[in-house]
Motif scaffolding. Structure first.
Motif, PDB file in Angstrom:
ATOM      1  N   SER A   2       0.848  -1.202   0.000  1.00 38.58           N
ATOM      2  CA  SER A   2       0.000   0.000   0.000  1.00 38.58           C
ATOM      3  C   SER A   2       0.883   1.251   0.000  1.00 38.58           C
ATOM      4  O   SER A   2       0.545   2.255  -0.623  1.00 38.58           O
ATOM      5  CB  SER A   2      -0.951  -0.007   1.194  1.00 38.58           C
ATOM      6  N   GLY A   3       2.024   1.186   0.699  1.00 36.35           N
ATOM      7  CA  GLY A   3       2.952   2.323   0.700  1.00 36.35           C
ATOM      8  C   GLY A   3       3.576   2.537  -0.658  1.00 36.35           C
ATOM      9  O   GLY A   3       3.737   3.675  -1.118  1.00 36.35           O
ATOM     10  N   ILE A   4       3.943   1.439  -1.319  1.00 36.48           N
ATOM     11  CA  ILE A   4       4.513   1.558  -2.669  1.00 36.48           C
ATOM     12  C   ILE A   4       3.500   2.214  -3.607  1.00 36.48           C
ATOM     13  O   ILE A   4       3.833   3.110  -4.390  1.00 36.48           O
ATOM     14  CB  ILE A   4       4.952   0.181  -3.203  1.00 36.48           C
ATOM     15  N   VAL A   5       2.245   1.755  -3.493  1.00 37.97           N
ATOM     16  CA  VAL A   5       1.189   2.340  -4.333  1.00 37.97           C
ATOM     17  C   VAL A   5       1.059   3.832  -4.042  1.00 37.97           C
ATOM     18  O   VAL A   5       0.990   4.656  -4.961  1.00 37.97           O
ATOM     19  CB  VAL A   5      -0.158   1.617  -4.113  1.00 37.97           C
ATOM     20  N   LEU A   6       1.085   4.176  -2.752  1.00 37.65           N
ATOM     21  CA  LEU A   6       0.958   5.590  -2.396  1.00 37.65           C
ATOM     22  C   LEU A   6       2.104   6.409  -3.004  1.00 37.65           C
ATOM     23  O   LEU A   6       1.883   7.491  -3.549  1.00 37.65           O
ATOM     24  CB  LEU A   6       0.960   5.765  -0.872  1.00 37.65           C
ATOM     25  N   LEU A   7       3.324   5.876  -2.918  1.00 37.79           N
ATOM     26  CA  LEU A   7       4.462   6.604  -3.490  1.00 37.79           C
ATOM     27  C   LEU A   7       4.304   6.765  -4.998  1.00 37.79           C
ATOM     28  O   LEU A   7       4.633   7.813  -5.559  1.00 37.79           O
ATOM     29  CB  LEU A   7       5.775   5.889  -3.160  1.00 37.79           C
TER      30      LEU A   7
END
Lengths: 263, 261, 259
Positions: free
Chosen positions: B225-230
């Motif tokens: 989810s963090g990768i997607v956010l970045l």
């Protein structure tokens, strides 16, 4: 006499160039020696270079440099093998280009370092992680440059080729590809520095062996002089690689309008 | 239906359809694969909503973006200022040349240990590192832009007695602006990268910290989810800068188009 | 009013020296329209740039009302050949014209009046808020002329201003220049390579030689006022004058090897 005059002026310029560097080095040395800057954080320049020359005699230094360059060359090489054909494939067909344009526009701005955790997870802390990150980052500039190059073909040149009844395959190999070479060269230069950045990042963040890891180790060990020495080395590597690619670019670009009159 | 129209519709369908197909493919594959590394896409999306909407916005996203904005802003102001000085003075260019060449050649992450040594692990260090790294593209492009001002325009300024700050504001800077923006685009990508790395190496909050911490604690869906956010942030920041550029440089594109007419 | 005195300009040094201007002298009287004509590559632009104070002469001098020109004097307006590069594409027509007025201590109302009058006198009233790149080449050059006029110069230097517009536009612009010169009572030095244009516009024509350039001949043009594109050019005197200038340039060319 005119020749002597020119030489004198040339010497003046040369002197100005190195006067700048010398001044900064001397000021840094003095600031550190006099305690204006805390020596713990800013060791004197002479000590940095002493540490640098000491490191030049150590096998670990050459091993780390080799490991960083290995990550760089594999990353750039694999990225080139993937990106250039992909760019050619997408650049020669409007249908293919339009089909993948949105996907590219979405993937391209993803900061490659966001994939660091994924790289650790899948590949661990070794060379593979470093190469994976470098490939991902170096892929995009090369792909985009190749695409531009394939699309930015002079329509008159294509019409000329048509008028001489060249086949589509001939048109691509004789007209489109040569026109794209300068763009690919530019892409390689950009991707080269990006691949180096990601190689060092992986060493620093993941702890893959290489100069980045050694820099961090120097920091943790409180060896400020070595830390600066290694940063100087990475700067020189970056500068050397960039100059190499810039020179190659000038060679393949010599016929291009952007280079004319630019010397 | 005529062939040209049919082709146009096909292209639009492809442009919208392929990304959707890629997403659908990922969805189906990830649900079926049940892989440890690649959790199902619906799981990632649910986690994304749980994590980022809007629980961690204040604690992680805002501090990250604030540091990015501060570093980027400092770099743009300093880069334009120094770049203008170097662009206007050949002597300054020769004196500073090797230092600039070296400064921009240092791989940005190598500056992190330096920043940590001197400034510790706080916000100041992160802003500093982002600013230093973003400085070079803006600076070098400004130098090129300032040197590339049309000589006829400079003659016009001289004939009509336009000098000093007025000449910078009305002629040199507007003329160099397209190049400055090109530098800013490169810098923005670097800013995002350095924001993430600096948080991974030395932080207890921020998106970069969250992503790496999730991986270390094997919270794989959170990590994704963090990768997607970045990815989303990268896309949005680039789009915002592109939008700003389009508005500010409207004259530039129009003038180019009319020159080619 | 304006005096060019033994003006020389040399480029380069040592063996690669080129002498562009050699001992060039002439004068321009108050309110006069002087055309400078010469073969292409004869250093007309160099001459004009020296006169505007944009280029320091190697020797000799240019003086304006008795003062030696060392930098661009305040009384000089300049119209460049490359209109598309002397107008700022990021400024509207209004702002382009107002740009040089910013540092003249004028009230806001006064500045607006000067700009609007200048725009009106070049016939661009409806285009004052357009951008240069929205206008045709001829219209852009009108903007450049308006900018020079709003500056209220005593002397207007024009460097082949109509060399890159089409023939019809060119005729219109020539008449425009003759009209505004009367309206604004300004002295004009007009450089051109077009002999017809020089004879049609000028009160006097200065004929230059090939480089190293000097003055070949100064010719008074006694054609009736006002000039008219059809009637003036039909006059036998016009044909005579242009033939004279043509021969003057041609004769001189034949003395030296072709370039």
């Amino acid at each position: 006499m005119a020749h002597a005059l020119r030489t004198r002026r040339g010497l003046g310029r040369w002197a100005q160039t190195w006067a700048g560097v010398a001044t900064v080095l001397v000021l840094a040395e003095l600031a550190s020696r006099t305690g204006l800057l805390p020596q713990r954080y800013f060791p004197p320049v002479t000590e940095m270079f002493t540490a640098l020359f000491a490191a030049l005699g150590e096998p670990w230094f050459w091993l780390a440099t080799g490991q960083t360059l290995q990550g760089w060359v594999l990353g750039l090489g694999i990225a080139a093998l993937l990106a250039v054909p992909a760019g050619m494939l997408l650049g020669t067909s409007v249908v293919r280009y339009r089909a993948f344009r949105a996907v590219i526009e979405f993937l391209r701005p993803i900061p490659s370092v966001a994939l660091v955790p994924l790289a650790i997870l899948v590949y661990g802390a070794g060379l593979e992680s470093k190469v994976f990150l470098a490939v991902f980052a170096a892929f995009w500039p090369l792909l985009i440059q190749t695409l531009y190059g394939m699309q930015d073909v002079d329509p008159v040149a294509v019409d000329t080729a048509r008028a001489f009844r060249l086949t589509r395959a001939e048109r691509i190999t004789r007209v489109v590809l040569p026109g794209a070479v300068p763009y690919v060269a530019t892409g390689l230069r950009i991707s080269s520095s990006v691949a180096l950045i990601l190689a060092v990042t992986a060493e620093l963040v993941i702890g893959s062996p290489g100069l980045g890891r050694e820099i961090n180790a120097a920091r943790v060990g409180g060896a400020a002089d070595l830390l600066y020495a290694l940063i100087i080395v990475t700067g020189l590597i970056g500068w050397g690689l960039n100059s190499m690619f810039a020179a190659a670019e000038r060679r393949v670009l010599h016929w291009h309008p952007s280079q004319r009159g630019a010397r | 239906m005529n062939p040209a129209r049919r082709r146009r519709i096909l292209l639009i369908a492809l442009e919208a359809g392929v990304p959707l197909a890629v997403l659908a493919g990922w969805w189906v594959w990830s649900v079926g694969a049940d892989s440890f590394y690649f959790p199902a896409l619906p799981t990632i999306l649910t986690t994304f909503a749980d994590t980022w909407l809007f629980e961690r916005v204040g604690s992680d996203v805002v501090p990250s973006l604030a540091r990015l904005a501060a570093g980027f802003g400092i770099a743009v102001v300093a880069g334009v200022a120094i770049g203008t000085a170097l662009g206007l003075s050949p002597v300054a260019r020769r004196v500073a040349g090797p230092l600039v060449e070296f400064g921009r050649a240092v791989p940005p992450p190598a500056l992190l240990p330096f920043g940590m040594l001197v400034l510790g692990v706080g916000d100041a260090m992160k802003v500093f590192v982002i600013a230093v790294v973003c400085l070079w593209p803006v600076l070098l492009n400004t130098v090129d832009g300032v040197r590339g001002v049309d000589p006829t325009m400079l003659d016009t300024a001289r004939v009509y007695g336009i000098g000093g700050l007025e000449r910078l504001r009305r002629i040199v800077w507007p003329s160099a602006l397209p190049q400055v923006f090109a530098g800013m685009r490169t810098s923005l990508s670097l800013a995002l990268i350095l924001m993430v790395i600096s948080e991974m190496v030395a932080s207890t909050e921020g998106i970069g910290y969250f992503v790496l911490e999730s991986q270390r604690s094997f919270a794989i869906a959170e990590m994704w989810s963090g990768i997607v956010l970045l990815g989303v942030l990268g896309y949005l920041l680039n789009a915002a800068l592109a939008l700003l550029e389009r508005r500010v440089l409207r004259w530039h594109r129009a003038a180019l188009a009319s020159a080619l007419r | 009013m304006l005096e060019v005195n033994g003006l020389s300009k040399t480029y380069g040094e040592g063996e690669r020296t080129t002498r562009a201007l050699a001992e060039l002298s002439f004068t321009v009287a108050e309110g006069e329209f002087v055309c400078v004509v010469g073969p292409s590559g004869c250093g007309k632009t160099t001459l004009l740039r020296c006169m505007a104070g944009l280029l320091p002469p190697t020797s000799g001098s240019v003086s304006l009302r008795g003062h030696v020109v060392a930098g661009p004097p305040e009384q000089v307006g300049f119209v460049f050949q490359e209109y598309s590069r002397s107008l700022m594409p990021w400024l509207s027509v209004r702002d382009n014209i107002a740009l040089p007025l910013r540092h003249k201590r004028l009230g806001k109302a006064e500045r607006t009046r000067l700009v609007e009058e200048a725009v009106e006198s070049v016939g661009l009233t409806g285009f004052i808020d357009h951008f240069p790149w929205e206008l045709s080449g001829g219209m852009q050059q009108r903007v450049a002329i308006a900018r020079a006029l709003a500056y209220e110069p005593e002397i207007l230097l024009m460097d082949e201003p109509f060399a890159s517009v089409d023939a019809q536009t060119r005729a219109d612009l020539e008449d425009l220049v003759l009209r505004v010169r009367k309206d604004y009572g300004v002295t004009v030095v007009f450089v051109t390579h077009d002999i017809d244009e020089a004879v049609y516009l000028g009160d006097r024509v200065v004929v230059l030689t090939q480089p190293p350039t000097t003055v070949q001949e100064v010719l008074a043009v006694n054609l009736p006022e006002p000039r008219d594109q059809v009637e003036t050019k039909e006059l036998p005197e016009f044909a005579h004058l242009r033939a004279h200038v043509f021969r003057a340039i041609k004769r001189r060319q034949e003395l030296r090897p072709a370039t």
